[in-house]
Design an enzyme around this catalytic site. Structure first.
Site, PDB file in Angstrom:
ATOM      1  CD  GLU A   1      -3.169  -0.577   0.172  1.00  0.00           C
ATOM      2  OE1 GLU A   1      -3.242   0.585  -0.257  1.00  0.00           O
ATOM      3  OE2 GLU A   1      -3.976  -1.477  -0.163  1.00  0.00           O
TER       4      GLU A   1
ATOM      5  CG  ASP B   1      -6.350   5.394  -0.866  1.00  0.00           C
ATOM      6  OD1 ASP B   1      -7.487   5.526  -0.401  1.00  0.00           O
ATOM      7  OD2 ASP B   1      -6.086   4.686  -1.847  1.00  0.00           O
TER       8      ASP B   1
END
Length: 145
Positions: free
Chosen positions: A54, A70
């Site tokens: 991520e 994000d």
């Protein structure tokens, strides 16, 4: 000499402007201390794999998805979990500004990531985990730590 002093001064005066890349084993230790082993049926190796895919362990990581963004080491999404002042209809379920997920203090990131995992009953909200970690042997992510 003066130039070196200025670089050090600016580095201290502008904390959080670059983000910190946490060493893998440091993060393993932090997650173990915060009860991630066995949390929602997942191992610390699952979480380390998630973070690698991520954010590459970067506390300042950012991804613009168009309608939402994000933030941070766990790539916490602004549509559901935090308020970035830009995402229309944000639920802000963690009751926090998204910018807090981009500093080097990951305590609030940890709290929100655990809330996300608890509500999802696992790590399925994270595509990095679904696409790279789910169902795979992950012991190498914590090996040597």
């Amino acid at each position: 000499m003066l130039f070196g002093f200025l670089l050090v001064f600016l580095g201290l005066a502008l904390p959080g402007t670059q983000g910190k890349t946490l060493p893998r084993c440091d993060l393993v230790k932090i997650l173990r201390q915060h009860g991630f082993e066995g949390f929602v049926g997942k191992t610390v190796a699952d979480w380390i794999c998630l973070v690698q895919h991520e954010s590459s362990y970067n506390t300042k990581a950012f991804n613009d998805n168009g309608s939402s963004r994000d933030y941070g080491i766990f790539q916490i999404n602004s549509k559901y979990w935090c308020d970035d002042g830009k995402t229309r209809g944000s639920k802000n379920a963690c009751h926090i500004s998204c910018s807090k997920f981009q500093d080097d203090n990951i305590e609030d990131d940890i709290k929100c990531a655990k809330k996300i995992a608890q509500e999802a009953k696992g790590l399925s909200p994270w595509y990095g985990w679904k696409n790279h970690c789910k169902g795979k042997k992950l012991s190498s992510y914590v090996k040597g730590c």
